[in-house]
Write a protein that holds these residues in place. Structure first.
Motif, short mmCIF file in Angstrom:
data_model
loop_
_atom_site.label_atom_id
_atom_site.label_comp_id
_atom_site.label_asym_id
_atom_site.label_seq_id
_atom_site.Cartn_x
_atom_site.Cartn_y
_atom_site.Cartn_z
N GLU A 73 0.80 -1.23 0.00
CA GLU A 73 0.00 0.00 0.00
C GLU A 73 0.84 1.28 0.00
OE1 GLU A 73 -3.10 0.44 -0.34
OE2 GLU A 73 -4.25 -1.24 0.46
N MET A 74 2.17 1.17 -0.12
CA MET A 74 2.99 2.37 0.01
C MET A 74 3.01 3.21 -1.27
SD MET A 74 3.93 2.22 3.16
CE MET A 74 5.22 3.46 3.36
N GLY A 75 2.51 2.66 -2.37
CA GLY A 75 2.44 3.40 -3.61
C GLY A 75 1.14 4.17 -3.74
N GLY A 76 1.02 4.97 -4.81
CA GLY A 76 -0.20 5.71 -5.08
C GLY A 76 -0.05 7.19 -4.84
N ILE A 77 -1.14 7.85 -4.45
CA ILE A 77 -1.14 9.29 -4.17
C ILE A 77 -1.38 9.48 -2.68
CG2 ILE A 77 -2.21 11.52 -4.67
CD1 ILE A 77 -3.18 10.36 -7.33
N TRP A 78 -0.44 10.17 -2.03
CA TRP A 78 -0.52 10.41 -0.59
C TRP A 78 -0.59 11.91 -0.30
CZ3 TRP A 78 -0.67 6.82 3.36
CH2 TRP A 78 -0.41 5.48 3.01
N THR A 79 -1.40 12.28 0.66
CA THR A 79 -1.38 13.63 1.21
C THR A 79 -1.53 13.52 2.73
OG1 THR A 79 -3.77 13.99 1.06
CG2 THR A 79 -2.44 14.65 -0.84
N GLY A 80 -0.70 14.23 3.47
CA GLY A 80 -0.84 14.25 4.93
C GLY A 80 -0.74 12.89 5.55
N SER A 81 -1.78 12.52 6.31
CA SER A 81 -1.75 11.28 7.07
C SER A 81 -2.59 10.17 6.44
CB SER A 81 -2.25 11.53 8.50
OG SER A 81 -3.56 12.08 8.48
N PHE A 82 -2.98 10.33 5.17
CA PHE A 82 -3.74 9.25 4.53
C PHE A 82 -3.51 9.25 3.02
CE2 PHE A 82 -6.47 12.94 4.90
CZ PHE A 82 -7.13 13.04 3.69
N LYS A 83 -3.71 8.09 2.45
CA LYS A 83 -3.59 7.91 1.01
C LYS A 83 -4.93 8.17 0.33
CE LYS A 83 -2.91 3.75 -0.97
NZ LYS A 83 -2.19 2.56 -1.48
N LEU A 84 -4.85 8.71 -0.88
CA LEU A 84 -6.07 9.00 -1.64
C LEU A 84 -6.41 7.91 -2.64
CD1 LEU A 84 -5.48 12.79 -2.48
CD2 LEU A 84 -6.30 11.74 -0.36
N ALA A 85 -5.38 7.39 -3.29
CA ALA A 85 -5.64 6.46 -4.39
C ALA A 85 -4.45 5.54 -4.58
CB ALA A 85 -5.93 7.21 -5.69
N ASP A 86 -4.73 4.33 -5.08
CA ASP A 86 -3.67 3.39 -5.39
C ASP A 86 -2.90 3.81 -6.64
OD1 ASP A 86 -4.21 1.80 -3.25
OD2 ASP A 86 -5.31 0.27 -4.36
N GLY A 87 -3.48 4.68 -7.43
CA GLY A 87 -2.81 5.14 -8.64
C GLY A 87 -3.83 5.60 -9.67
N PHE A 88 -3.36 5.83 -10.88
CA PHE A 88 -4.23 6.31 -11.95
C PHE A 88 -3.73 5.77 -13.28
CE2 PHE A 88 -1.05 9.52 -10.88
CZ PHE A 88 -0.40 9.71 -12.09
N ASP A 89 -4.59 5.88 -14.28
CA ASP A 89 -4.18 5.49 -15.63
C ASP A 89 -4.90 6.37 -16.64
OD1 ASP A 89 -6.78 4.24 -16.48
OD2 ASP A 89 -6.27 2.78 -14.93
N MET A 90 -4.39 6.33 -17.84
CA MET A 90 -4.98 7.10 -18.94
C MET A 90 -5.31 6.13 -20.08
SD MET A 90 -5.92 9.75 -20.67
CE MET A 90 -5.42 11.17 -19.68
N LYS A 91 -6.57 6.15 -20.52
CA LYS A 91 -7.01 5.33 -21.64
C LYS A 91 -7.42 6.25 -22.79
CE LYS A 91 -10.27 1.71 -23.02
NZ LYS A 91 -11.39 0.84 -22.59
N LEU A 92 -6.81 6.02 -23.96
CA LEU A 92 -7.14 6.79 -25.16
C LEU A 92 -7.89 5.90 -26.15
CD1 LEU A 92 -3.90 8.83 -25.93
CD2 LEU A 92 -5.92 9.55 -24.65
N ALA A 93 -8.87 6.47 -26.81
CA ALA A 93 -9.59 5.73 -27.84
C ALA A 93 -9.82 6.65 -29.04
CB ALA A 93 -10.93 5.24 -27.31
N ASN A 94 -9.55 6.11 -30.23
CA ASN A 94 -9.85 6.81 -31.48
C ASN A 94 -11.32 6.57 -31.78
OD1 ASN A 94 -10.23 7.42 -34.27
ND2 ASN A 94 -8.01 7.33 -34.53
N ILE A 95 -12.11 7.63 -31.70
CA ILE A 95 -13.55 7.49 -31.82
C ILE A 95 -13.95 6.98 -33.19
CG2 ILE A 95 -15.74 8.78 -31.82
CD1 ILE A 95 -14.54 10.58 -29.67
N THR A 96 -13.17 7.32 -34.20
CA THR A 96 -13.49 6.89 -35.56
C THR A 96 -13.19 5.42 -35.78
OG1 THR A 96 -13.04 9.11 -36.39
CG2 THR A 96 -13.08 7.32 -38.01
N SER A 97 -12.02 5.00 -35.39
CA SER A 97 -11.59 3.62 -35.66
C SER A 97 -11.92 2.65 -34.53
CB SER A 97 -10.08 3.59 -35.89
OG SER A 97 -9.37 3.93 -34.69
N ASN A 98 -12.31 3.19 -33.36
CA ASN A 98 -12.56 2.38 -32.17
C ASN A 98 -11.31 1.73 -31.59
OD1 ASN A 98 -15.35 2.87 -31.88
ND2 ASN A 98 -15.81 1.34 -33.47
N ASP A 99 -10.14 2.08 -32.11
CA ASP A 99 -8.90 1.59 -31.50
C ASP A 99 -8.70 2.28 -30.15
OD1 ASP A 99 -8.37 0.06 -33.71
OD2 ASP A 99 -7.10 1.57 -34.67
N ASP A 100 -8.19 1.54 -29.17
CA ASP A 100 -7.92 2.16 -27.87
C ASP A 100 -6.65 1.57 -27.26
OD1 ASP A 100 -8.54 -0.30 -26.62
OD2 ASP A 100 -10.62 0.26 -26.36
#
Length: 777
Positions: A73-100
């Protein structure tokens, strides 16, 4: 023969950053060009650090379960005395081709004030890069992505930012009745943002995007990690060659969700300004105590060590502002680590951090112990996990005195002095049950069974007595000053008699009876058996033989003993209390028999682990005995590990494991260079500075600029050529007294500020603001 040299330095303007009048580019400027991982350490940890928040993940941009104190649990986003999230990701999709695609970074580039990631070309012509920023002012982070259409046609993209919400408290919470509650997530349609909270505590968070949100989704809680995935989407239409930046801001609050939203909006609006302010503040840090030396590896390591500690600065609303020990396993307050680190920080002029950390340690220790004993560690929830090992109280007193020597801050000394006196009483009375002047208890090396009268405890107590005596004199307690001074003298004499082993030319691990030695050996055997995968079982035969040797003594017989040959046997030389000849013998012995590729082994019996602190202390010890070439060799060992895992960072354990970076590394780097090579020893309150430079054999020049001492700044340079040695010294302020120490220069003819004269001693005293001393061969 002559190891002093100089270079005329122009007086520096002292507002803001250094004006580098005698060189076009500051020697630290390359740090702001960024350092790449060159696609070699994508599976290693990185930290994007701010005083109020941290992002911790892997350099490929992913966030797997990492860490030991909070398992996974030591990874992710931390502020002060508690963690907010395990992490984040970015997903991209081409709306025309439906590739993601879900983005994975191919390269990470570290800057002092931010981190950048390059994801390369994705989705047939879209290049993606990212910048992460952790705030010094708001408990939050900013993650921005730059998308560039490199194709020859329009592209319509769906951009999905996913956050794995997992609000959990810091280490050492459940043990103190703070339990993790269920998390909840709310979508605020009107403001197009998410808020979340913990059902049991006032832990809230908010996150938003600077673009219009087209849709959102909240998933089911993961039974394995406890995280709840939440994602929102935006639509970006990019023409050929068009570049678009999209930003995400995540913040927290301990008040309510509305305050979290308010802080989110503030950080979104102030991001660019704060990013620039952070860059400028780090430039000011680097330009104070600026060094320029021929060994560029050591020079770079020195500047990045300053930056590493800037990343470890922590500001928690409920606790205060302090220097934490290390990322990512020890991001909280420590006594031992800071007693080393703050002695380095004060030398680089970071006085606000030094004072705040010393005061916080004093405050927390008084609350928990009330007897002068300094705590070992306190988690970021305010709970103390260890009330303190014996060495830490003595070490803290040393750090307080060093802070006063450099700053001249009598108010700081006045405020801390009552607990210093209590600490001396605790060391010399409570912890000295047999009244032999050696306090009992664990030292820096928390080795099982080694709860005895240890060398580091004895040496640091002797130094604490010296410091406390000087403090008592300052505050008019002359009788107490004499008592402390006499004890310090007696303890120094005893250490050099009881702990010295003439046969091995070394100081021993501890002093005590044969019965104590047997207990220490049993503890060492037990600890070896507990080592992972039995990696230390090969030393058990050594301890079995040692046990037999000890059994030849009467159990009450007292002497100095070797059981581990821990690196702290160098502390008599680090503190300069070993007689010169004996000290040099011991230093040579350590180098020949107790060292690996990166410096002294933590245990010369095991001959496995090395740390920046043990190597740094060895560098300080060598410089103390004017063995500057050996000192610089050890600093080079530390420098050789720079960036092996995280670009711009030096690992705690050398060469490349443990914490990604550790605060106490600056002790060896700053003390070894500023007090070792440049030989600066200040007495700021008296407006006096001793300058005793040592130029390594392979260097022909070195310069130190804008060194902060009291309300003054000084510059020093040394230069050697075929015909002469030149030392140049500048003081910003009038009225300061400077003693330039030149060993072996008594009775020599020299040139001082253009005038020929003969020195009558090895020290040239001057009240001049500028002094140029030239010695011809």
């Amino acid at each position: 023969m002559y190891r002093l040299i100089g270079l005329l330095i122009s007086v520096l303007a002292l507002g803001g950053c250094t004006k580098n009048l005698n060189h076009a580019v500051a020697p630290w400027q390359s740090c702001f060009q960024g350092v790449s991982n060159k696609e070699k350490t994508s599976n290693k940890i990185y930290v994007t650090a701010g005083r109020k928040a941290q992002i911790i993940g892997l350099q490929d941009g992913t966030f797997p379960a990492i860490g030991e104190h909070l398992k996974g649990e030591m990874g992710g986003i931390w502020t002060g005395s508690f963690k907010l999230a395990d992490g984040f990701d970015m997903k991209l999709a081409n709306i025309t081709s439906n590739d993601d695609t879900i983005l994975h970074a191919r390269e990470m580039i570290v800057f002092p004030h931010k981190n950048c990631f390059d994801f390369g070309d994705v989705l047939d012509g879209v290049h993606v890069s990212s910048t992460q920023f952790s705030s010094d002012k708001e408990p939050g982070v900013v993650v921005s992505y730059v998308l560039t259409n490199k194709s020859q046609h329009d592209i319509s993209l769906s951009v999905g930012f996913g956050l794995n919400v997992d609000i959990v408290p810091v280490w050492f919470s459940e043990e103190n009745g703070i339990y993790n509650g269920n998390d909840y997530i709310i979508w605020d349609k009107g403001n197009e943002l998410f808020t979340a909270g913990d059902s049991l505590h006032n832990w809230f968070m908010a996150w938003r995007c600077d673009h219009k949100v087209s849709s959102y989704e909240v998933g089911e809680k993961c039974q394995l990690t406890g995280a709840i995935p939440a994602k929102f989407y935006s639509i970006l239409d990019l023409h050929p060659g068009q570049q678009e930046e999209i930003r995400y801001v995540i913040t927290s609050s301990i008040k309510n969700s509305g305050n979290a939203v308010e802080r989110c909006n503030v950080l979104l609006d102030s991001y660019e300004k704060e990013l620039l302010e952070k860059k400028n503040s780090i430039e000011t840090l680097l330009s104070t105590a600026e060094i320029d030396i021929p060994d560029k590896k050591i020079q770079d390591a020195f500047y990045w060590t300053k930056i590493n500690n800037r990343w470890l600065e922590t500001d928690i609303d409920t606790i205060g502002y302090f220097l934490s020990a290390g990322a990512v396993e020890y991001p909280w307050l420590f006594g031992c680590d800071n007693s080393y680190a703050l002695q380095g920080q004060v030398r680089v002029g970071d006085w606000k951090l030094v004072e705040s950390t010393l005061r916080l340690l004093n405050k927390v220790s008084e609350r928990i112990n009330g007897n002068g004993q300094i705590i070992h560690e306190m988690s970021n929830n305010g709970f103390v996990g260890n009330k303190g090992n014996t060495q830490e109280t003595a070490h803290y007193i040393m750090a307080v005195w060093e802070a006063y020597r450099w700053t001249g801050d009598i108010q700081l000394l006045h405020d801390l002095y009552p607990n210093v006196k209590k600490g001396i009483s605790w060391l010399t009375e409570t912890m000295d049950t047999n009244h032999n002047l050696y306090p009992e208890g664990y030292g820096i090396m928390e080795v099982k069974g080694l709860n005895a009268e240890l060398i580091d405890v004895a040496v640091y107590t002797q130094q604490a007595l010296v410091a406390a005596s000087k403090m008592a004199s300052l505050f008019g307690e002359d009788s107490l000053a004499t008592t402390f001074s006499l004890k310090a003298d007696k303890l120094k004499e005893k250490i050099n008699h009881d702990f010295w082993d003439e046969q091995q030319c070394s100081y021993c691990d501890f002093y005590g009876t044969a019965g104590m030695a047997l207990k220490a050996v049993s503890g060492a055997i037990d600890q070896a058996k507990l080592s992972p995968s039995g990696e230390n079982e090969d030393i058990i035969p050594f301890y079995e033989q040692l046990r037999q040797n000890i059994l030849s003594y009467d159990t009450t017989y007292s002497k100095g003993w070797f059981t581990n040959k821990n690196w702290v046997i160098n502390t008599p030389m680090e503190c300069g209390i070993a007689p010169y000849t004996r000290g040099v013998q011991a230093l040579k012995q350590i180098r020949q028999y107790n060292c690996g590729e990166y410096g002294p082994y933590l245990s010369a019996v095991e001959k496995k682990q090395m740390m920046t602190i043990s190597t740094g202390v060895q560098a300080v010890a060598e410089a103390k005995y004017r063995r500057i070439d050996s000192s610089v060799e050890y600093l080079g060992m530390i420098a050789n590990t720079l960036g092996l895992n995280m670009p711009g960072a030096i690992n705690e354990m050398m060469p490349d494991y443990g914490c990604a970076f550790q605060a106490w590394t600056i002790y060896g780097m700053a003390t070894g260079l500023i007090s070792g090579c440049f030989g600066i020893e200040p007495y700021a309150a008296d407006k006096t500075i001793i300058v005793a430079p040592q130029l390594p054999e392979k260097w022909n020049n070195m310069a130190l600029r804008k060194l902060r001492v009291g309300d003054n700044y000084i510059n020093l340079s040394v230069k050697r050529d075929a015909n002469s040695l030149t030392l140049s010294y500048d003081s910003q302020n009038e009225g300061w007294k400077t003693g330039i120490y030149l060993p072996g220069m008594s009775e020599r003819n020299v040139n001082v500020n253009g005038k020929n004269l003969k020195l009558i001693s090895d020290t040239l005293w001057t009240h001049e603001k500028s002094t140029i001393l030239k010695i011809s061969n």
